[in-house]
Design an enzyme around this catalytic site. Structure first.
Site, PDB file in Angstrom:
ATOM      1  N   VAL A   1     -14.186  -0.598  -7.994  1.00  0.00           N
ATOM      2  CA  VAL A   1     -12.955  -0.305  -8.741  1.00  0.00           C
ATOM      3  C   VAL A   1     -12.874  -1.161 -10.002  1.00  0.00           C
ATOM      4  CG1 VAL A   1     -10.441  -0.159  -8.616  1.00  0.00           C
ATOM      5  CG2 VAL A   1     -11.812   0.319  -6.581  1.00  0.00           C
TER       6      VAL A   1
ATOM      7  N   LYS B   1      -4.876  -2.978  -0.378  1.00  0.00           N
ATOM      8  CA  LYS B   1      -3.940  -2.550   0.682  1.00  0.00           C
ATOM      9  C   LYS B   1      -3.866  -3.569   1.806  1.00  0.00           C
ATOM     10  CE  LYS B   1      -7.996  -0.212   1.579  1.00  0.00           C
ATOM     11  NZ  LYS B   1      -8.811   0.760   0.919  1.00  0.00           N
TER      12      LYS B   1
ATOM     13  N   VAL C   1      -2.528   2.715  -2.029  1.00  0.00           N
ATOM     14  CA  VAL C   1      -2.336   3.841  -1.105  1.00  0.00           C
ATOM     15  C   VAL C   1      -2.758   5.130  -1.785  1.00  0.00           C
ATOM     16  CG1 VAL C   1      -0.709   5.142   0.312  1.00  0.00           C
ATOM     17  CG2 VAL C   1      -0.396   2.675   0.016  1.00  0.00           C
TER      18      VAL C   1
ATOM     19  N   GLY D   1      -5.356   6.068  -3.432  1.00  0.00           N
ATOM     20  CA  GLY D   1      -6.091   5.977  -4.692  1.00  0.00           C
ATOM     21  C   GLY D   1      -5.346   6.543  -5.885  1.00  0.00           C
TER      22      GLY D   1
ATOM     23  N   LYS E   1      -2.054   1.435   4.984  1.00  0.00           N
ATOM     24  CA  LYS E   1      -1.358   2.309   4.043  1.00  0.00           C
ATOM     25  C   LYS E   1      -0.035   2.801   4.648  1.00  0.00           C
ATOM     26  CE  LYS E   1      -5.794   3.575   2.013  1.00  0.00           C
ATOM     27  NZ  LYS E   1      -6.980   4.428   2.162  1.00  0.00           N
TER      28      LYS E   1
ATOM     29  N   GLY F   1     -12.768   6.094  -4.458  1.00  0.00           N
ATOM     30  CA  GLY F   1     -13.776   6.212  -5.511  1.00  0.00           C
ATOM     31  C   GLY F   1     -13.400   5.330  -6.686  1.00  0.00           C
TER      32      GLY F   1
HETATM   33  N1  LIG Z   1     -13.381   1.677  -3.486  1.00  0.00           N
HETATM   34  C1  LIG Z   1     -12.336   2.474  -3.328  1.00  0.00           C
HETATM   35  O1  LIG Z   1     -12.467   3.684  -3.279  1.00  0.00           O
HETATM   36  C2  LIG Z   1     -10.963   1.894  -3.204  1.00  0.00           C
HETATM   37  C3  LIG Z   1      -9.864   2.759  -3.141  1.00  0.00           C
HETATM   38  C4  LIG Z   1      -8.567   2.235  -3.076  1.00  0.00           C
HETATM   39  C5  LIG Z   1      -8.386   0.859  -3.039  1.00  0.00           C
HETATM   40  N2  LIG Z   1      -9.492   0.033  -3.093  1.00  0.00           N
HETATM   41  C6  LIG Z   1      -9.254  -1.419  -3.071  1.00  0.00           C
HETATM   42  O2  LIG Z   1      -9.712  -1.976  -4.275  1.00  0.00           O
HETATM   43  C7  LIG Z   1     -10.154  -3.303  -4.051  1.00  0.00           C
HETATM   44  C8  LIG Z   1     -11.588  -3.443  -4.555  1.00  0.00           C
HETATM   45  O3  LIG Z   1     -12.386  -2.542  -3.818  1.00  0.00           O
HETATM   46  P1  LIG Z   1     -13.890  -2.203  -4.261  1.00  0.00           P
HETATM   47  O4  LIG Z   1     -14.253  -0.964  -3.552  1.00  0.00           O
HETATM   48  O5  LIG Z   1     -14.011  -2.260  -5.729  1.00  0.00           O
HETATM   49  O6  LIG Z   1     -14.668  -3.431  -3.576  1.00  0.00           O
HETATM   50  P2  LIG Z   1     -16.087  -4.026  -4.017  1.00  0.00           P
HETATM   51  O7  LIG Z   1     -16.579  -4.789  -2.833  1.00  0.00           O
HETATM   52  O8  LIG Z   1     -16.942  -2.971  -4.608  1.00  0.00           O
HETATM   53  O9  LIG Z   1     -15.675  -5.048  -5.178  1.00  0.00           O
HETATM   54  C9  LIG Z   1     -15.124  -6.316  -4.949  1.00  0.00           C
HETATM   55  C10 LIG Z   1     -15.875  -7.264  -5.861  1.00  0.00           C
HETATM   56  O10 LIG Z   1     -15.248  -8.541  -5.819  1.00  0.00           O
HETATM   57  C11 LIG Z   1     -16.277  -9.516  -5.937  1.00  0.00           C
HETATM   58  N3  LIG Z   1     -15.780 -10.820  -5.493  1.00  0.00           N
HETATM   59  C12 LIG Z   1     -15.755 -11.344  -4.265  1.00  0.00           C
HETATM   60  N4  LIG Z   1     -15.221 -12.586  -4.290  1.00  0.00           N
HETATM   61  C13 LIG Z   1     -14.912 -12.842  -5.573  1.00  0.00           C
HETATM   62  C14 LIG Z   1     -14.319 -13.949  -6.244  1.00  0.00           C
HETATM   63  N5  LIG Z   1     -13.952 -15.052  -5.590  1.00  0.00           N
HETATM   64  N6  LIG Z   1     -14.149 -13.876  -7.579  1.00  0.00           N
HETATM   65  C15 LIG Z   1     -14.498 -12.780  -8.261  1.00  0.00           C
HETATM   66  N7  LIG Z   1     -15.078 -11.694  -7.691  1.00  0.00           N
HETATM   67  C16 LIG Z   1     -15.262 -11.726  -6.345  1.00  0.00           C
HETATM   68  C17 LIG Z   1     -17.400  -8.959  -5.080  1.00  0.00           C
HETATM   69  O11 LIG Z   1     -18.636  -9.550  -5.436  1.00  0.00           O
HETATM   70  C18 LIG Z   1     -17.339  -7.479  -5.449  1.00  0.00           C
HETATM   71  O12 LIG Z   1     -18.170  -7.165  -6.532  1.00  0.00           O
HETATM   72  C19 LIG Z   1     -10.002  -3.548  -2.550  1.00  0.00           C
HETATM   73  O13 LIG Z   1      -8.772  -4.192  -2.306  1.00  0.00           O
HETATM   74  C20 LIG Z   1      -9.979  -2.149  -1.984  1.00  0.00           C
HETATM   75  O14 LIG Z   1      -9.273  -2.044  -0.768  1.00  0.00           O
HETATM   76  C21 LIG Z   1     -10.751   0.516  -3.177  1.00  0.00           C
HETATM   77  N1  LIG Z   2     -12.425   3.876   2.800  1.00  0.00           N
HETATM   78  C1  LIG Z   2     -11.247   4.435   2.230  1.00  0.00           C
HETATM   79  C2  LIG Z   2     -11.190   4.102   0.740  1.00  0.00           C
HETATM   80  C3  LIG Z   2      -9.818   4.160   0.154  1.00  0.00           C
HETATM   81  O1  LIG Z   2      -8.959   3.205   0.669  1.00  0.00           O
HETATM   82  C4  LIG Z   2     -11.268   5.941   2.460  1.00  0.00           C
HETATM   83  O2  LIG Z   2     -12.202   6.459   3.074  1.00  0.00           O
HETATM   84  O3  LIG Z   2     -10.322   6.612   2.087  1.00  0.00           O
HETATM   85 NA    NA Z   3      -1.829   5.880  -5.207  1.00  0.00          NA
END
Ligand SMILES: NC(=O)c1ccc[n+]([C@@H]2O[C@H](COP(=O)([O-])OP(=O)(O)OC[C@H]3O[C@@H](n4cnc5c(N)ncnc54)[C@H](O)[C@@H]3O)[C@@H](O)[C@H]2O)c1
Ligand SMILES: N[C@@H](CCO)C(=O)O
Ligand code: NA
Length: 477
Positions: free
Chosen positions: A20, A110, A137, A139, A210, A308
């Protein structure tokens, strides 16, 4: 557009540059002028905190990277902090530090909001700054802002959502391709929907976080993830998904928050049979949707991509622009005052159930099984037998019953010699209270003996109902 149309420029720090965070940084850097024109405010990215600043990240200038997130948060020129690290620590400490320093915070986390959102919201309110979390919640789907603002005056009765893309993908494959659970999950992992360790998805933990956030906003009370009753989709069999379809339902993992009698809140995540004519039944694959029912607004559904990098970053960007505008106006988004939550125990929930039992195929088995239902006051609406001999399965739809009574029925059924295995016990969404049997009807069933309400295959279908709705609460119409 001309510069004068912009309100000003706000300095932004991003913590975490994974799926993200990386997508957000690309959105901020690819066309900053165009973005500023569309947003009416400039967003200047001053730093990106990463775990390993020596690693090359295409499209992200090295000069912006730092391995010290705390130092970036402490930078007095940073006005808005975007937390995209995920998890509780160090995300919580970094967010608290930012709020204490009077910076607005945007997060997609979340886990963080579901476990300590009310405490963080208090800190934000005390500092007079924003704490925004639209991406936490569903996305890209706007649901947090609609609940917080558009529906602020609404008496919300129920929020029911498909808020986990992985499980919806798995259930869709099981239903449409008849795939076993394990194969469908492997495909979700191959396509990158599921986590490497998909327990948080299939166990319903992700959806429960969520659900807690949705319940808190819908009912203006402090709901935390541990308040949410949770069942995942592990162990669901394609045979039950197929049987549910024959009866006119799709099986969906629902996150439900609803106001029940006496002002308590029921908040839970579990697989549910959703009538095929209900809009949530049409949500396929990795898509998400949230269905809201309110007294004045009626029924609303918001639909789209719940996960995503780019879709989630889109929601983060919307919050970031909001926070930037508020910053320049010296204000903050309205933060609802959260009262204490009174959570209804799951055992007190009343809803119909779909039950499947693998049984011995011999005379007297049905009578023995039905008498167990009767002893616990669970009224059978329909029954059909699927298969014969060693393959025999009994499939029941019950009338609305107390959850605790259904669990007691299942525990006693599991002890019967004739019952080899309890296949599934899935709550049914979408039954009108008007369809409840009268007391006389229930009494007849309690007296024992099977109450066949139709021939095999002749069970009532979801479509027989006057209107499909996703709801269980009594007296909420
Ligand atoms: N991926 C999704 O589809 C999605 C959807 C909705 C919400 N989210 C939320 O978004 C957030 C990020 O998710 P993501 O999928 O990008 O995760 P990700 O694991 O791809 O990215 C997190 C990044 O944070 C870095 N990191 C860890 N510790 C760190 C620190 N101390 N300082 C700086 N960077 C650090 C990690 O190396 C990693 O690159 C999460 O809270 C997740 O629940 C993700
Ligand atoms: N793993 C979660 C990502 C979004 O929170 C999903 O499948 O919807
Ligand atoms: Na949303």
């Amino acid at each position: 557009m001309v510069e004068s149309r912009r309100r000003g420029t706000v300095r932004v720090a991003v913590l975490g540059c994974g799926t993200v965070g990386g997508a957000l940084v690309r959105l901020l850097l690819e066309d900053p002028e165009g973005l500023a024109d569309r947003a009416g405010v400039g967003l200047e990215l001053v730093g990106v905190a990463v775990a390993d600043p020596t690693r090359d990240r295409p499209g992200v200038p090295r000069a912006l990277l730092t391995g010290d997130a705390a130092q970036l948060v402490a930078d007095p020129t940073v006005e808005v902090v975007v937390e995209l690290i995920g998890g509780l620590s160090p995300a919580r400490e970094l967010v608290e530090e930012a709020l204490t320093r009077g910076k607005a915070v945007v997060t997609a986390n979340k886990a963080l909001v579901a476990s300590c959102g009310p405490d963080l919201a208090e800190k934000a309110a005390a500092a007079g700054v924003d704490l925004l979390y639209e991406a936490a919640v569903a996305g890209a789907i706007p649901i947090i802002r609609p609940l917080r603002e558009s529906l602020a005056g609404e008496r919300v009765q129920r929020v029911a959502g498909i808020v986990n893309g992985t499980t919806n993908f798995v259930l869709t494959r099981m239903a449409e391709a008849g795939e076993p659970y394990e194969a469908a999950l492997a495909e979700a992992q191959r396509l990158g929907y599921a986590e490497r360790d998909p327990t948080a998805d299939v166990g319903g933990h992700d959806a429960a976080q969520k659900a807690a956030i949705l319940a808190g906003l819908a009912f203006r009370c402090a709901v935390r993830d541990q308040d949410v009753s949770r069942e995942g989709i592990e162990g669901l069999q394609a045979a039950d998904v197929a049987a549910a379809r024959r009866l006119g339902f799709e099986v969906k993992l629902l996150a439900v928050a609803e106001m029940v009698d006496g002002g308590a809140v029921s908040v839970r995540v579990h697989p549910a049979l959703v009538p095929q004519e209900h809009p949530l039944a049409a949500v396929r694959g990795a898509f998400n949707a949230v269905f809201v029912e309110g007294q004045a607004c009626g029924e609303l559904m918001l639909y789209g991509r719940g996960a995503g990098g780019a879709p989630t970053a889109s929601a983060v960007l919307g919050d970031l622009i909001d926070a930037a505008w508020n910053r320049l106006s010296g204000t903050a988004a309205p933060a609802p005052v959260l009262g204490p939550a009174r959570i209804q125990p799951l055992a007190e929930l009343r809803c119909p159930f779909y039950l499947s039992l693998e049984v011995a195929d011999r005379p007297g088995v049905l009578a023995a099984v039905a008498s167990v239902f009767g002893r616990h006051g669970v009224s059978i609406r329909s029954m059909e037998q699927d298969g014969q001999g060693d393959e025999a399965r009994l499939i029941f739809l019950t009338h609305s019953a107390r959850d605790g009574d259904v669990q007691a029925t299942l525990a006693e059924l599991a002890r019967l010699d004739a019952v080899r295995h309890i296949g599934a016990a899935i709550r049914v969404a979408g039954v009108e209270e008007a369809e409840e049997p009268g007391e006389a009807d229930r009494g007849a069933n309690r007296a024992g003996g099977p109450r066949r309400e139709g021939p095999v295959g002749g069970a009532p279908r979801a479509g027989d109902r006057r209107r499909a709705r996703v709801g269980w609460a009594r007296g909420s119409e």
